[in-house]
Design an enzyme around this catalytic site. Sequence first.
Site, mmCIF file in Angstrom:
data_model
loop_
_atom_site.group_PDB
_atom_site.id
_atom_site.type_symbol
_atom_site.label_atom_id
_atom_site.label_comp_id
_atom_site.label_asym_id
_atom_site.label_seq_id
_atom_site.Cartn_x
_atom_site.Cartn_y
_atom_site.Cartn_z
ATOM 1 N N GLU A 170 -27.468 2.406 24.209
ATOM 2 C CA GLU A 170 -28.087 3.703 24.472
ATOM 3 C C GLU A 170 -27.793 4.113 25.906
ATOM 4 O OE1 GLU A 170 -32.212 3.071 23.776
ATOM 5 O OE2 GLU A 170 -32.482 1.766 25.517
ATOM 6 N N HIS B 124 -28.916 -14.213 39.262
ATOM 7 C CA HIS B 124 -30.286 -14.677 39.030
ATOM 8 C C HIS B 124 -30.380 -16.158 38.715
ATOM 9 C CE1 HIS B 124 -31.495 -10.272 37.905
ATOM 10 N NE2 HIS B 124 -31.416 -10.472 39.204
ATOM 11 N N CYS C 35 -36.954 -35.002 41.105
ATOM 12 C CA CYS C 35 -35.670 -35.380 41.697
ATOM 13 C C CYS C 35 -35.652 -36.879 41.963
ATOM 14 C CB CYS C 35 -35.479 -34.598 42.997
ATOM 15 S SG CYS C 35 -33.918 -34.913 43.860
ATOM 16 N N ASP D 82 -28.721 -17.321 30.941
ATOM 17 C CA ASP D 82 -28.644 -18.089 29.697
ATOM 18 C C ASP D 82 -27.433 -18.999 29.578
ATOM 19 O OD1 ASP D 82 -26.468 -16.296 28.854
ATOM 20 O OD2 ASP D 82 -28.052 -14.844 28.437
#
Length: 241
Positions: free
Chosen positions: A215, A119, A148, A104
Amino acid sequence: MAAISARLRDLLARGRRVAALTGAGISAESGVPTFRSLGGFWENESLEDLATPEGFARDPRRVWAWYDARRAQVGRCKPNAGHLALAGYARAHPDFRLITQNVDGLHAAAGSPGLILLHGDLFRVRCTREGSSREDRRVPLPEIPPRCDCGALLRPDVVWFGEMLPEAEVRRATEAATRAEVFLSIGTSAVVYPAAALPEMARGSGAYLVEINVEETPLSPLADEVLLGPAAEVLPDLIGA
């Protein structure tokens, strides 16, 4: 949130060979949608088909339409206090290494230097012919699918299902994990390999392993300390100025 030990505070204050791995949890606190959370038009789509080389080869326009929508959603999100705390710590401790599974761009937006991107980056595009990569933050893209300058199709510069992680980034991440004195696992489920192996490598090499998550995960039994709570709350207390 669990109490932070004096030993951990001392190790982080010294800042020698500290490494961190972040996952989707840290960005969820900024409102970044999960991979499968785009609804509406896409609700009946196989998102795996939208994130595979085969799916791109079949219908690049369809794949890029989904990524264009995803880029628009992510582009409205801002770094949170967790991203900012990591960036500040990196500036104060040049030996710190930050590894992320996230695409992100929020760590970069927060100012973190020397990121190890396992990633890829949602706001980079890669030429399918030449392999060259460049940043492109335009939202929406003026042409779908984008091309491109050489005329070939561009693809998102992210790792798709069935693709190998970039060798150079894996090598940097492995080196950071195996030499770490402290390793922080932040907001990651610790089940997606090969990234999930990094905390295990660090622990096996003698690092003090700390998990920060809302958690417990399969990594929790291996950790020296588990700090339960949102990263945006835990990190400023743990490594803030």
